[in-house]
Design a protein around this motif. Structure first.
Motif, PDB file in Angstrom:
ATOM      1  N   VAL A 109       0.822  -1.216   0.000  1.00 17.38           N
ATOM      2  CA  VAL A 109       0.000   0.000   0.000  1.00 17.38           C
ATOM      3  C   VAL A 109       0.852   1.262   0.000  1.00 17.38           C
ATOM      4  N   THR A 110       1.907   1.272   0.796  1.00 26.56           N
ATOM      5  CA  THR A 110       2.664   2.511   0.992  1.00 26.56           C
ATOM      6  C   THR A 110       3.891   2.631   0.106  1.00 26.56           C
ATOM      7  N   GLY A 111       4.215   1.597  -0.650  1.00 27.43           N
ATOM      8  CA  GLY A 111       5.316   1.714  -1.598  1.00 27.43           C
ATOM      9  C   GLY A 111       4.973   2.749  -2.658  1.00 27.43           C
ATOM     10  N   ARG A 112       5.973   3.276  -3.318  1.00 23.70           N
ATOM     11  CA  ARG A 112       5.758   4.346  -4.294  1.00 23.70           C
ATOM     12  C   ARG A 112       4.661   4.007  -5.296  1.00 23.70           C
ATOM     13  N   TRP A 113       4.766   2.864  -5.954  1.00 20.52           N
ATOM     14  CA  TRP A 113       3.826   2.541  -7.015  1.00 20.52           C
ATOM     15  C   TRP A 113       2.482   2.109  -6.460  1.00 20.52           C
ATOM     16  N   GLY A 114       2.477   1.454  -5.314  1.00 21.88           N
ATOM     17  CA  GLY A 114       1.214   1.041  -4.711  1.00 21.88           C
ATOM     18  C   GLY A 114       0.353   2.230  -4.320  1.00 21.88           C
ATOM     19  N   SER A 115       0.947   3.195  -3.644  1.00 20.41           N
ATOM     20  CA  SER A 115       0.168   4.353  -3.206  1.00 20.41           C
ATOM     21  C   SER A 115      -0.316   5.176  -4.390  1.00 20.41           C
ATOM     22  N   LEU A 116       0.521   5.336  -5.404  1.00 22.84           N
ATOM     23  CA  LEU A 116       0.099   6.099  -6.580  1.00 22.84           C
ATOM     24  C   LEU A 116      -0.971   5.362  -7.379  1.00 22.84           C
ATOM     25  N   THR A 117      -0.859   4.049  -7.472  1.00 19.70           N
ATOM     26  CA  THR A 117      -1.858   3.253  -8.186  1.00 19.70           C
ATOM     27  C   THR A 117      -3.202   3.320  -7.468  1.00 19.70           C
ATOM     28  N   LEU A 118      -3.185   3.150  -6.152  1.00 19.64           N
ATOM     29  CA  LEU A 118      -4.430   3.240  -5.393  1.00 19.64           C
ATOM     30  C   LEU A 118      -5.043   4.631  -5.534  1.00 19.64           C
ATOM     31  N   GLY A 119      -4.216   5.659  -5.438  1.00 17.59           N
ATOM     32  CA  GLY A 119      -4.710   7.023  -5.580  1.00 17.59           C
ATOM     33  C   GLY A 119      -5.338   7.260  -6.943  1.00 17.59           C
ATOM     34  N   ALA A 120      -4.727   6.749  -7.992  1.00 14.52           N
ATOM     35  CA  ALA A 120      -5.266   6.912  -9.344  1.00 14.52           C
ATOM     36  C   ALA A 120      -6.594   6.171  -9.497  1.00 14.52           C
ATOM     37  N   LEU A 121      -6.689   4.986  -8.917  1.00 13.94           N
ATOM     38  CA  LEU A 121      -7.917   4.206  -9.033  1.00 13.94           C
ATOM     39  C   LEU A 121      -9.046   4.763  -8.172  1.00 13.94           C
ATOM     40  N   HIS A 122      -8.711   5.631  -7.236  1.00 12.21           N
ATOM     41  CA  HIS A 122      -9.754   6.257  -6.418  1.00 12.21           C
ATOM     42  C   HIS A 122     -10.692   7.082  -7.288  1.00 12.21           C
ATOM     43  N   GLU A 123     -10.174   7.576  -8.392  1.00  9.70           N
ATOM     44  CA  GLU A 123     -10.971   8.406  -9.304  1.00  9.70           C
ATOM     45  C   GLU A 123     -11.942   7.572 -10.136  1.00  9.70           C
ATOM     46  N   GLY A 124     -11.760   6.250 -10.170  1.00  5.70           N
ATOM     47  CA  GLY A 124     -12.659   5.374 -10.916  1.00  5.70           C
ATOM     48  C   GLY A 124     -11.903   4.281 -11.636  1.00  5.70           C
ATOM     49  N   SER A 125     -12.636   3.419 -12.277  1.00 10.27           N
ATOM     50  CA  SER A 125     -12.089   2.293 -13.011  1.00 10.27           C
ATOM     51  C   SER A 125     -11.204   2.774 -14.161  1.00 10.27           C
ATOM     52  N   LEU A 126     -10.062   2.114 -14.344  1.00 14.36           N
ATOM     53  CA  LEU A 126      -9.141   2.470 -15.422  1.00 14.36           C
ATOM     54  C   LEU A 126      -8.625   1.211 -16.099  1.00 14.36           C
ATOM     55  N   ARG A 127      -8.361   1.327 -17.392  1.00 15.65           N
ATOM     56  CA  ARG A 127      -7.681   0.271 -18.122  1.00 15.65           C
ATOM     57  C   ARG A 127      -6.193   0.386 -17.824  1.00 15.65           C
ATOM     58  N   PHE A 128      -5.445  -0.682 -18.128  1.00 10.58           N
ATOM     59  CA  PHE A 128      -4.020  -0.735 -17.799  1.00 10.58           C
ATOM     60  C   PHE A 128      -3.265   0.482 -18.347  1.00 10.58           C
ATOM     61  N   ASN A 129      -3.410   0.766 -19.643  1.00 14.02           N
ATOM     62  CA  ASN A 129      -2.653   1.876 -20.231  1.00 14.02           C
ATOM     63  C   ASN A 129      -3.113   3.239 -19.725  1.00 14.02           C
ATOM     64  N   GLU A 130      -4.396   3.365 -19.407  1.00  5.99           N
ATOM     65  CA  GLU A 130      -4.872   4.608 -18.793  1.00  5.99           C
ATOM     66  C   GLU A 130      -4.219   4.798 -17.434  1.00  5.99           C
ATOM     67  N   LEU A 131      -4.137   3.720 -16.693  1.00 10.51           N
ATOM     68  CA  LEU A 131      -3.518   3.747 -15.370  1.00 10.51           C
ATOM     69  C   LEU A 131      -2.030   4.062 -15.482  1.00 10.51           C
ATOM     70  N   ARG A 132      -1.386   3.474 -16.460  1.00 13.15           N
ATOM     71  CA  ARG A 132       0.037   3.713 -16.666  1.00 13.15           C
ATOM     72  C   ARG A 132       0.307   5.183 -17.010  1.00 13.15           C
ATOM     73  N   ARG A 133      -0.552   5.785 -17.817  1.00 14.72           N
ATOM     74  CA  ARG A 133      -0.400   7.209 -18.139  1.00 14.72           C
ATOM     75  C   ARG A 133      -0.656   8.079 -16.913  1.00 14.72           C
ATOM     76  N   ARG A 134      -1.626   7.670 -16.099  1.00 18.52           N
ATOM     77  CA  ARG A 134      -1.977   8.445 -14.902  1.00 18.52           C
ATOM     78  C   ARG A 134      -0.857   8.412 -13.868  1.00 18.52           C
ATOM     79  N   VAL A 135      -0.223   7.251 -13.709  1.00 19.46           N
ATOM     80  CA  VAL A 135       0.876   7.085 -12.751  1.00 19.46           C
ATOM     81  C   VAL A 135       2.174   7.333 -13.513  1.00 19.46           C
ATOM     82  N   ASP A 136       2.459   8.572 -13.741  1.00 20.83           N
ATOM     83  CA  ASP A 136       3.605   8.986 -14.551  1.00 20.83           C
ATOM     84  C   ASP A 136       4.908   8.399 -14.013  1.00 20.83           C
TER      85      ASP A 136
END
Length: 155
Positions: free
Chosen positions: A53-80
């Motif tokens: 949860v608190t690792g760099r990518w985990g926290s950013l991924t969870l934060g990005a998904l808080h905004e709603g469902s995302l496809r893999f590439n959408e998520l990858r773009r969101r988590v720069d």
């Protein structure tokens, strides 16, 4: 009492605030045995989840998904900055922890969506409070970093 029904007491480990808890080891022989978790005990499974949860990518991924469902590439773009491999590993870990749901759509080409589970929403609400707190306090953090660097002769 036979051997299979004997419950073993585990030593109490102090938690912040002085409340003792056991070391996270299951007591009893069933899968439904009550557990007390202590992230400070190295064998406690809560430590791994906290890292996810608190690792760099985990926290950013969870934060990005808080905004709603995302496809893999959408998520990858969101988590720069996250690589495809790291995002994939992160999503697998969060899915295993029960925080993220992966839903494959039977389309051609296949569509895979990721979203937070109810538990994932609960964890992310708390995580976002910390993220917002840090963002709001960045001027103080940057001042502290400058002072530290100046005192130690860094650039």
């Amino acid at each position: 009492m036979d051997e299979t029904s004997v419950e073993t007491e585990r030593p109490a480990v102090p938690r912040a605030g002085g409340t003792p808890v056991n070391d996270g080891t299951p007591v009893g022989d069933g899968a439904d045995a009550d557990l007390a978790f202590n992230v400070f005990a190295k064998s406690c499974p809560s430590r791994r989840t906290l890292e996810d949860v608190t690792g760099r990518w985990g926290s950013l991924t969870l934060g990005a998904l808080h905004e709603g469902s995302l496809r893999f590439n959408e998520l990858r773009r969101r988590v720069d900055g996250v690589s495809e491999k790291m995002l994939s590993q992160t999503l697998h870990a969060l899915e295993r922890d029960g925080l993220v749901r992966r839903e494959a759509q039977p389309t051609n080409p296949p569509r895979v969506d990721y979203e937070l589970t109810e538990l994932g929403h609960q964890v992310t609400e708390r995580l976002l409070s910390l993220i917002h707190f840090v963002e709001e306090r960045m001027p103080s953090v940057l001042d502290a970093q400058r002072s530290y660097d100046t005192a130690r002769g860094a650039r």
